[in-house]
Design a protein around this motif. Structure first.
Motif, mmCIF file in Angstrom:
data_model
loop_
_atom_site.group_PDB
_atom_site.id
_atom_site.type_symbol
_atom_site.label_atom_id
_atom_site.label_comp_id
_atom_site.label_asym_id
_atom_site.label_seq_id
_atom_site.Cartn_x
_atom_site.Cartn_y
_atom_site.Cartn_z
ATOM 1 N N GLN A 1 0.845 -1.197 0.000
ATOM 2 C CA GLN A 1 0.000 0.000 0.000
ATOM 3 C C GLN A 1 0.877 1.243 0.000
ATOM 4 O OE1 GLN A 1 -2.347 -0.503 3.535
ATOM 5 N NE2 GLN A 1 -3.631 -2.070 2.628
ATOM 6 N N THR A 2 2.186 1.039 -0.144
ATOM 7 C CA THR A 2 3.149 2.131 -0.153
ATOM 8 C C THR A 2 3.762 2.257 -1.547
ATOM 9 O OG1 THR A 2 4.964 0.693 0.468
ATOM 10 C CG2 THR A 2 3.770 1.728 2.260
ATOM 11 N N ASP A 3 4.423 3.376 -1.775
ATOM 12 C CA ASP A 3 5.173 3.577 -3.014
ATOM 13 C C ASP A 3 6.657 3.435 -2.714
ATOM 14 O OD1 ASP A 3 3.048 4.133 -4.770
ATOM 15 O OD2 ASP A 3 2.930 6.191 -4.038
ATOM 16 N N LEU A 4 7.410 3.041 -3.718
ATOM 17 C CA LEU A 4 8.858 2.989 -3.616
ATOM 18 C C LEU A 4 9.427 4.140 -4.426
ATOM 19 C CD1 LEU A 4 9.571 -0.798 -4.225
ATOM 20 C CD2 LEU A 4 9.420 0.385 -2.032
ATOM 21 N N GLU A 5 10.376 4.867 -3.845
ATOM 22 C CA GLU A 5 11.105 5.899 -4.577
ATOM 23 C C GLU A 5 12.396 5.248 -5.059
ATOM 24 O OE1 GLU A 5 13.419 9.860 -3.294
ATOM 25 O OE2 GLU A 5 11.338 9.749 -2.617
ATOM 26 N N GLU B 1 1.502 12.123 3.427
ATOM 27 C CA GLU B 1 2.339 10.936 3.338
ATOM 28 C C GLU B 1 3.635 11.115 4.134
ATOM 29 O OE1 GLU B 1 4.428 11.976 -0.936
ATOM 30 O OE2 GLU B 1 2.621 10.765 -0.921
ATOM 31 N N ARG C 1 7.760 9.968 4.117
ATOM 32 C CA ARG C 1 8.876 9.424 3.340
ATOM 33 C C ARG C 1 9.897 8.837 4.313
ATOM 34 N NH1 ARG C 1 13.861 10.858 1.599
ATOM 35 N NH2 ARG C 1 14.434 10.171 -0.491
#
Length: 80
Positions: A25-29, A56, A58
């Protein structure tokens, strides 16, 4: 470790013993030049999908302390 093995793991802050979210449910940078993961971007959502203030969070990859079978332990600095 494969990306598919990370899905579903709880993300927990070691200092506050607080659940921050779930991988998947998270994004990867990701660094486009090297392909390395730079950070997790965790949406600020409470249980049942109710929004929390702030948008959000980070979490830089260097703050990830341990990836276990069920959870990811992070050590969030005070400036986060």
């Amino acid at each position: 470790m494969r990306l598919s093995e990370l899905g579903g793991k709880e993300i927990v802050d070691v200092k506050k013993a607080e659940r921050l979210g779930v991988l998947g449910q998270t994004d990867l940078e990701i660094d486009e030049r090297t392909g390395q993961i730079k950070a997790l971007v965790i949406p600020s959502v409470k249980w049942f999908g109710l929004k929390r203030q702030g948008g959000e969070m980070r979490v830089p990859w260097r703050q990830i302390k341990k990836i276990g079978t069920d959870m990811v332990i992070v050590d969030i600095t005070d400036e986060q």
